[in-house]
Design an enzyme around this catalytic site. Sequence first.
Site, mmCIF file in Angstrom:
data_model
loop_
_atom_site.group_PDB
_atom_site.id
_atom_site.type_symbol
_atom_site.label_atom_id
_atom_site.label_comp_id
_atom_site.label_asym_id
_atom_site.label_seq_id
_atom_site.Cartn_x
_atom_site.Cartn_y
_atom_site.Cartn_z
ATOM 1 C CG ASP A 147 87.313 47.268 -36.350
ATOM 2 O OD1 ASP A 147 86.352 46.582 -36.720
ATOM 3 O OD2 ASP A 147 87.629 47.424 -35.156
ATOM 4 C CB SER B 220 85.293 43.684 -34.257
ATOM 5 O OG SER B 220 85.111 45.029 -34.643
ATOM 6 C CD GLN C 253 83.906 44.455 -38.360
ATOM 7 O OE1 GLN C 253 82.953 45.211 -38.267
ATOM 8 N NE2 GLN C 253 85.131 44.802 -38.005
#
Length: 283
Positions: free
Chosen positions: A192, A216, A266
């Site tokens: 991430d 995110s 993502q």
Amino acid sequence: MPESLEDLVELLDLEKIDVDLFRGRQPQTSMQRVFGGQVLGQALAAAGRTVDAERLVHSLHGYFLRAGDTSVPIVYRAEPTRDGGSFSSRRVVASQNGKPIFYMSASFQRPEPGLDHQDPMPDDVVPPEEAPRLATVLEARSGRPAADWDREWASLDVRLAGVTGRQFWIRAAGKLPDDPALHACVLAYASDLTLLGASLLPHGIVIGDRRIQPASLDHALWFHRPFRADEWLLYDQSSPSASGARGFATGRLYTATGQLIASVAQEGLIRPVGLDLDEPRDQ
């Protein structure tokens, strides 16, 4: 963010407070919200604690619902949804102050033989020993001192592997125990770190730009082959699309010898705040 690799390992060692219920501590940090990779790693650790050790995670899918509070521990409830002959499924809910901040589904598989193929590793990258540290690169691009970036990423060694800014060498900043579950959690944490920034690169913006509000929104990770998170991994990233104040990015992780060990996808918030959308920017 963790101040060392040892701190990250402790962060992923959750406290069991009841059956399938765990508590994750918070690191010392100056961040205003919890880093998404921390919640990913801790949620995966919670799920893994409820699965037979011989079954290894092969995929996870998570949604970030609320910004986490860095001053409050996170409670993780792992729901054992199914244990089959080869696969185990788990659902994890992460909560603070009685409200869910993150949902994750994860699937684990007993290792077995099968067909094998993969896309090749990019060959136009700088070797990790010659690659500049990402903190140094971001200091030049964002104006924020390299020491600040180093403090935030002390548990990881991250280096820029290509001039486009879409490829990075990444590894744990030290030796990890020989535990595949821990290596998977560390990789989830690291996955991430730079991915959302790929959706800003086509617009000449870096993730530390204060004119962008990043966060995110969801995160998916597939584990393909065995690996060690304390050895160099090439993180090859791209962003097929950005629209509606959201950026979509994908990534592939390779060992230094060219094995594809994981894939990532993502979508994140990249909301302009104080950014003139009509202003020309370097591409």
